[in-house]
Motif scaffolding. Structure first.
Motif, PDB file in Angstrom:
ATOM      1  N   SER A   1      -1.628  20.015  -1.743  1.00  0.00           N
ATOM      2  CA  SER A   1      -0.652  20.066  -0.647  1.00  0.00           C
ATOM      3  C   SER A   1       0.606  19.333  -1.098  1.00  0.00           C
ATOM      4  O   SER A   1       0.532  18.193  -1.569  1.00  0.00           O
ATOM      5  N   ARG A   2       1.755  19.984  -0.948  1.00  0.00           N
ATOM      6  CA  ARG A   2       3.022  19.386  -1.412  1.00  0.00           C
ATOM      7  C   ARG A   2       3.374  18.105  -0.670  1.00  0.00           C
ATOM      8  O   ARG A   2       4.096  17.268  -1.185  1.00  0.00           O
ATOM      9  N   GLY A   3       2.900  17.946   0.559  1.00  0.00           N
ATOM     10  CA  GLY A   3       3.281  16.786   1.355  1.00  0.00           C
ATOM     11  C   GLY A   3       2.439  15.558   1.113  1.00  0.00           C
ATOM     12  O   GLY A   3       2.779  14.475   1.565  1.00  0.00           O
ATOM     13  N   ALA A   4       1.330  15.697   0.404  1.00  0.00           N
ATOM     14  CA  ALA A   4       0.468  14.543   0.111  1.00  0.00           C
ATOM     15  C   ALA A   4       1.104  13.731  -1.013  1.00  0.00           C
ATOM     16  O   ALA A   4       1.458  14.254  -2.060  1.00  0.00           O
ATOM     17  N   VAL A   5       1.251  12.438  -0.791  1.00  0.00           N
ATOM     18  CA  VAL A   5       1.907  11.583  -1.783  1.00  0.00           C
ATOM     19  C   VAL A   5       0.883  10.829  -2.618  1.00  0.00           C
ATOM     20  O   VAL A   5       0.903  10.880  -3.844  1.00  0.00           O
ATOM     21  N   ARG A   6      -0.021  10.108  -1.947  1.00  0.00           N
ATOM     22  CA  ARG A   6      -1.011   9.313  -2.671  1.00  0.00           C
ATOM     23  C   ARG A   6      -2.105   8.876  -1.708  1.00  0.00           C
ATOM     24  O   ARG A   6      -1.981   8.995  -0.501  1.00  0.00           O
ATOM     25  N   PHE A   7      -3.176   8.340  -2.281  1.00  0.00           N
ATOM     26  CA  PHE A   7      -4.222   7.731  -1.477  1.00  0.00           C
ATOM     27  C   PHE A   7      -3.830   6.300  -1.163  1.00  0.00           C
ATOM     28  O   PHE A   7      -3.088   5.669  -1.918  1.00  0.00           O
ATOM     29  N   LEU A   8      -4.339   5.779  -0.078  1.00  0.00           N
ATOM     30  CA  LEU A   8      -4.135   4.384   0.278  1.00  0.00           C
ATOM     31  C   LEU A   8      -5.181   3.556  -0.461  1.00  0.00           C
ATOM     32  O   LEU A   8      -6.344   3.956  -0.535  1.00  0.00           O
ATOM     33  N   TYR A   9      -4.772   2.439  -1.026  1.00  0.00           N
ATOM     34  CA  TYR A   9      -5.674   1.578  -1.785  1.00  0.00           C
ATOM     35  C   TYR A   9      -5.874   0.256  -1.070  1.00  0.00           C
ATOM     36  O   TYR A   9      -4.980  -0.236  -0.369  1.00  0.00           O
ATOM     37  N   TRP A  10      -7.052  -0.324  -1.254  1.00  0.00           N
ATOM     38  CA  TRP A  10      -7.369  -1.644  -0.719  1.00  0.00           C
ATOM     39  C   TRP A  10      -8.108  -2.395  -1.809  1.00  0.00           C
ATOM     40  O   TRP A  10      -9.135  -1.949  -2.305  1.00  0.00           O
TER      41      TRP A  10
ATOM     42  N   GLY B   1      -7.418  -2.680  -4.932  1.00  0.00           N
ATOM     43  CA  GLY B   1      -7.468  -1.930  -6.177  1.00  0.00           C
ATOM     44  C   GLY B   1      -8.358  -0.695  -6.163  1.00  0.00           C
ATOM     45  O   GLY B   1      -8.498  -0.029  -7.174  1.00  0.00           O
ATOM     46  N   LYS B   2      -8.971  -0.389  -5.026  1.00  0.00           N
ATOM     47  CA  LYS B   2      -9.839   0.783  -4.924  1.00  0.00           C
ATOM     48  C   LYS B   2      -9.351   1.661  -3.782  1.00  0.00           C
ATOM     49  O   LYS B   2      -8.637   1.202  -2.899  1.00  0.00           O
ATOM     50  N   HIS B   3      -9.755   2.927  -3.795  1.00  0.00           N
ATOM     51  CA  HIS B   3      -9.406   3.810  -2.690  1.00  0.00           C
ATOM     52  C   HIS B   3      -9.929   3.207  -1.389  1.00  0.00           C
ATOM     53  O   HIS B   3     -11.090   2.808  -1.317  1.00  0.00           O
TER      54      HIS B   3
END
Length: 165
Positions: free
Chosen positions: A69-78, A80-82
């Protein structure tokens, strides 16, 4: 499968969720109805509860599907892990959005801890952060969120509060 948080481009939350659902990814984009004030009118619109965030349920090996999906930028991390969101927390958000968001509470002051006695946050402890003539600000530490509770104008004497976003 775990629930992950995906950071999206601004105003792309619904589009990303739709695109990922078409790819077979289980997505959740919590939506709330709000009133927008324009110069000539007021209009009810549906907006995401969390700006720039959606939740996706994926197996670890399928995480790269999100970036189709073009609108997905990145996963959120906590740490150092997803960041993984528990199923219970997703269910709490869904329940909160489907229930009447009115809570009865008495006269309290800043710093007091109260137990919410009705509404979607029944039996959760909350700390009162701010009190004004029109609203309370509550911190629900167990859920890690802050709520702004506004008096219902027609029931101000009873201290009925309504969640505003």
């Amino acid at each position: 499968m775990n629930w992950y948080v995906v950071y999206t481009k601004p105003k792309w939350e619904k589009r990303v969720a739709e695109q990922l659902m078409q790819l077979g990814v289980n997505c959740y984009c919590p939506i709330v109805k709000t009133i927008k004030q324009y110069s000539d009118r007021k209009k009810k619109v549906e907006v995401p509860l969390f700006n720039n965030y959606i939740f996706v349920q994926l197996a670890d090996k399928d995480r790269n599907l999100v970036f189709l999906s073009r609108g997905a930028v990145r996963f959120l991390y906590w740490l150092g892990k997803h960041a993984i969101v528990k199923e219970k927390e997703i269910d709490t958000i869904k329940e909160w959005l489907t229930k009447d968001a009115t809570i009865s509470i008495g006269q309290y002051s800043v710093g007091e801890t109260i137990k919410v006695n009705s509404g979607p946050f029944l039996n959760h402890d909350a700390v009162i952060k701010e009190v004004t003539n029109s609203h309370y600000v509550l911190i629900l530490e167990s859920l890690g969120c802050v709520l702004k509770m506004k008096y219902k104008p027609e029931e101000k004497e009873d201290k009925e509060l309504i969640i505003i976003t």
